[in-house]
Design a protein around this motif. Structure first.
Motif, PDB file in Angstrom:
ATOM      1  N   VAL A  26       0.834  -1.204   0.000  1.00  0.00           N
ATOM      2  CA  VAL A  26       0.000   0.000   0.000  1.00  0.00           C
ATOM      3  C   VAL A  26       0.870   1.255   0.000  1.00  0.00           C
ATOM      4  CG1 VAL A  26      -1.718   1.334   1.293  1.00  0.00           C
ATOM      5  CG2 VAL A  26      -1.972  -1.141   1.068  1.00  0.00           C
ATOM      6  N   VAL A  27       1.870   1.286   0.845  1.00  0.00           N
ATOM      7  CA  VAL A  27       2.755   2.457   0.904  1.00  0.00           C
ATOM      8  C   VAL A  27       3.497   2.631  -0.423  1.00  0.00           C
ATOM      9  CG1 VAL A  27       4.803   3.412   2.035  1.00  0.00           C
ATOM     10  CG2 VAL A  27       2.932   2.495   3.408  1.00  0.00           C
ATOM     11  N   ASN A  35       2.278  10.622  -5.767  1.00  0.00           N
ATOM     12  CA  ASN A  35       1.185  11.517  -5.393  1.00  0.00           C
ATOM     13  C   ASN A  35       0.987  12.536  -6.511  1.00  0.00           C
ATOM     14  OD1 ASN A  35      -0.466  13.499  -4.311  1.00  0.00           O
ATOM     15  ND2 ASN A  35       0.581  13.548  -2.348  1.00  0.00           N
ATOM     16  N   PRO A  36      -0.194  12.585  -7.124  1.00  0.00           N
ATOM     17  CA  PRO A  36      -0.393  13.528  -8.226  1.00  0.00           C
ATOM     18  C   PRO A  36      -0.316  14.995  -7.810  1.00  0.00           C
ATOM     19  CG  PRO A  36      -2.426  12.310  -7.761  1.00  0.00           C
ATOM     20  CD  PRO A  36      -1.356  11.733  -6.890  1.00  0.00           C
ATOM     21  N   TYR A  37      -0.398  15.282  -6.519  1.00  0.00           N
ATOM     22  CA  TYR A  37      -0.243  16.657  -6.034  1.00  0.00           C
ATOM     23  C   TYR A  37       1.211  17.037  -5.824  1.00  0.00           C
ATOM     24  CZ  TYR A  37      -5.263  16.936  -4.979  1.00  0.00           C
ATOM     25  OH  TYR A  37      -6.631  16.971  -5.056  1.00  0.00           O
ATOM     26  N   GLY A  38       2.095  16.060  -5.823  1.00  0.00           N
ATOM     27  CA  GLY A  38       3.505  16.304  -5.542  1.00  0.00           C
ATOM     28  C   GLY A  38       3.903  15.622  -4.257  1.00  0.00           C
ATOM     29  N   SER A  39       5.191  15.479  -4.047  1.00  0.00           N
ATOM     30  CA  SER A  39       5.678  14.647  -2.953  1.00  0.00           C
ATOM     31  C   SER A  39       5.708  15.342  -1.596  1.00  0.00           C
ATOM     32  CB  SER A  39       7.073  14.121  -3.275  1.00  0.00           C
ATOM     33  OG  SER A  39       7.980  15.200  -3.412  1.00  0.00           O
ATOM     34  N   GLY A  40       5.502  16.634  -1.517  1.00  0.00           N
ATOM     35  CA  GLY A  40       5.610  17.321  -0.241  1.00  0.00           C
ATOM     36  C   GLY A  40       4.291  17.661   0.410  1.00  0.00           C
ATOM     37  N   THR A  41       3.229  16.946   0.084  1.00  0.00           N
ATOM     38  CA  THR A  41       1.897  17.354   0.540  1.00  0.00           C
ATOM     39  C   THR A  41       1.348  16.542   1.704  1.00  0.00           C
ATOM     40  OG1 THR A  41       0.864  15.927  -1.109  1.00  0.00           O
ATOM     41  CG2 THR A  41       1.268  18.220  -1.743  1.00  0.00           C
ATOM     42  N   THR A  42       2.115  15.645   2.283  1.00  0.00           N
ATOM     43  CA  THR A  42       1.584  14.810   3.357  1.00  0.00           C
ATOM     44  C   THR A  42       2.666  14.474   4.365  1.00  0.00           C
ATOM     45  OG1 THR A  42       0.491  12.711   3.875  1.00  0.00           O
ATOM     46  CG2 THR A  42       1.975  12.710   2.006  1.00  0.00           C
ATOM     47  N   GLY A  43       2.256  14.226   5.579  1.00  0.00           N
ATOM     48  CA  GLY A  43       3.186  13.801   6.618  1.00  0.00           C
ATOM     49  C   GLY A  43       3.142  12.310   6.863  1.00  0.00           C
ATOM     50  N   GLY A  44       2.252  11.601   6.187  1.00  0.00           N
ATOM     51  CA  GLY A  44       2.116  10.164   6.374  1.00  0.00           C
ATOM     52  C   GLY A  44       3.170   9.389   5.612  1.00  0.00           C
ATOM     53  N   ASP A  45       3.101   8.057   5.750  1.00  0.00           N
ATOM     54  CA  ASP A  45       4.000   7.185   4.988  1.00  0.00           C
ATOM     55  C   ASP A  45       3.604   7.126   3.521  1.00  0.00           C
ATOM     56  OD1 ASP A  45       5.613   6.235   7.245  1.00  0.00           O
ATOM     57  OD2 ASP A  45       3.751   5.281   7.907  1.00  0.00           O
ATOM     58  N   ASP A  93      -4.177  10.377   4.351  1.00  0.00           N
ATOM     59  CA  ASP A  93      -2.841   9.988   4.800  1.00  0.00           C
ATOM     60  C   ASP A  93      -2.842   8.510   5.166  1.00  0.00           C
ATOM     61  OD1 ASP A  93      -1.246  12.412   4.727  1.00  0.00           O
ATOM     62  OD2 ASP A  93      -2.514  13.145   6.356  1.00  0.00           O
ATOM     63  N   ILE A  94      -1.771   7.823   4.794  1.00  0.00           N
ATOM     64  CA  ILE A  94      -1.593   6.404   5.094  1.00  0.00           C
ATOM     65  C   ILE A  94      -0.426   6.279   6.061  1.00  0.00           C
ATOM     66  CG2 ILE A  94      -1.038   4.126   4.133  1.00  0.00           C
ATOM     67  CD1 ILE A  94      -3.681   5.239   3.044  1.00  0.00           C
ATOM     68  N   TYR A  95      -0.663   5.587   7.166  1.00  0.00           N
ATOM     69  CA  TYR A  95       0.378   5.337   8.164  1.00  0.00           C
ATOM     70  C   TYR A  95       0.559   3.835   8.334  1.00  0.00           C
ATOM     71  CZ  TYR A  95      -0.428  10.217   9.322  1.00  0.00           C
ATOM     72  OH  TYR A  95      -0.558  11.570   9.252  1.00  0.00           O
ATOM     73  N   LEU A  96       1.793   3.395   8.409  1.00  0.00           N
ATOM     74  CA  LEU A  96       2.060   1.991   8.689  1.00  0.00           C
ATOM     75  C   LEU A  96       1.638   1.678  10.114  1.00  0.00           C
ATOM     76  CD1 LEU A  96       5.559   1.621   7.032  1.00  0.00           C
ATOM     77  CD2 LEU A  96       3.437   0.519   6.290  1.00  0.00           C
ATOM     78  N   GLY A  97       1.029   0.535  10.311  1.00  0.00           N
ATOM     79  CA  GLY A  97       0.638   0.103  11.641  1.00  0.00           C
ATOM     80  C   GLY A  97      -0.705   0.667  12.077  1.00  0.00           C
ATOM     81  N   ASN A  98      -1.003   0.442  13.346  1.00  0.00           N
ATOM     82  CA  ASN A  98      -2.234   0.932  13.965  1.00  0.00           C
ATOM     83  C   ASN A  98      -1.895   2.240  14.661  1.00  0.00           C
ATOM     84  OD1 ASN A  98      -4.492   1.422  15.499  1.00  0.00           O
ATOM     85  ND2 ASN A  98      -4.681  -0.650  16.276  1.00  0.00           N
ATOM     86  N   SER A  99      -2.303   3.344  14.057  1.00  0.00           N
ATOM     87  CA  SER A  99      -1.944   4.660  14.589  1.00  0.00           C
ATOM     88  C   SER A  99      -3.053   5.292  15.413  1.00  0.00           C
ATOM     89  CB  SER A  99      -1.595   5.611  13.416  1.00  0.00           C
ATOM     90  OG  SER A  99      -0.469   5.141  12.743  1.00  0.00           O
ATOM     91  N   ARG A 100      -3.981   4.504  15.860  1.00  0.00           N
ATOM     92  CA  ARG A 100      -5.058   5.053  16.673  1.00  0.00           C
ATOM     93  C   ARG A 100      -4.522   5.461  18.046  1.00  0.00           C
ATOM     94  NH1 ARG A 100     -10.711   2.027  17.397  1.00  0.00           N
ATOM     95  NH2 ARG A 100     -11.928   3.922  17.459  1.00  0.00           N
ATOM     96  N   ALA A 101      -4.834   6.666  18.455  1.00  0.00           N
ATOM     97  CA  ALA A 101      -4.405   7.133  19.771  1.00  0.00           C
ATOM     98  C   ALA A 101      -5.154   6.339  20.845  1.00  0.00           C
ATOM     99  CB  ALA A 101      -4.680   8.618  19.912  1.00  0.00           C
TER     100      ALA A 101
END
Length: 105
Positions: A26-27, A35-45, A93-101
């Motif tokens: 997935v990542v 990313n069609p918006y460009g590579s600097g638009t997200t903080g996720g994986d 945003d896609i994050y590896l693992g379970n990122s639920r607080a």
């Protein structure tokens, strides 16, 4: 990028997600470089830019045999891959693992 080109990229990504068997897949499919918006638009994986379209990441992953670990809303969930790895989806945003607080109390 024209609007048609944008949705073509999104369609290709969704099609590839339909056979994703791991969080790493997935990542890779939703990588910053793709990313069609460009590579600097997200903080996720990774990032799915097509969240306003008709087709969804969760539908594509369910086709690939993924199951929900938990689900809060269509824009916030965690899914388990056939290999047992996890991704968390938060508004594209896609994050590896379970990122639920964790919940307090």
């Amino acid at each position: 990028m024209s609007n048609d080109g944008f949705w073509e990229v999104i369609g290709d990504q969704l099609h590839e997600l339909e056979s994703a068997s791991s969080a790493a897949d997935v990542v890779g499919i939703l990588s910053h470089e793709r990313n069609p918006y460009g590579s600097g638009t997200t903080g996720g994986d990774g990032f799915f830019a097509g969240s306003g379209g008709d087709d969804t990441v969760q539908d594509a992953l369910r086709t690939a045999g993924w199951e929900y670990e938990w689900y809060d809303a269509r824009y916030h969930f965690c899914m388990r891959a056939p290999d047992g790895s996890l991704i968390t989806y938060v508004e594209g945003d896609i994050y590896l693992g379970n990122s639920r607080a964790p919940k307090n109390g």
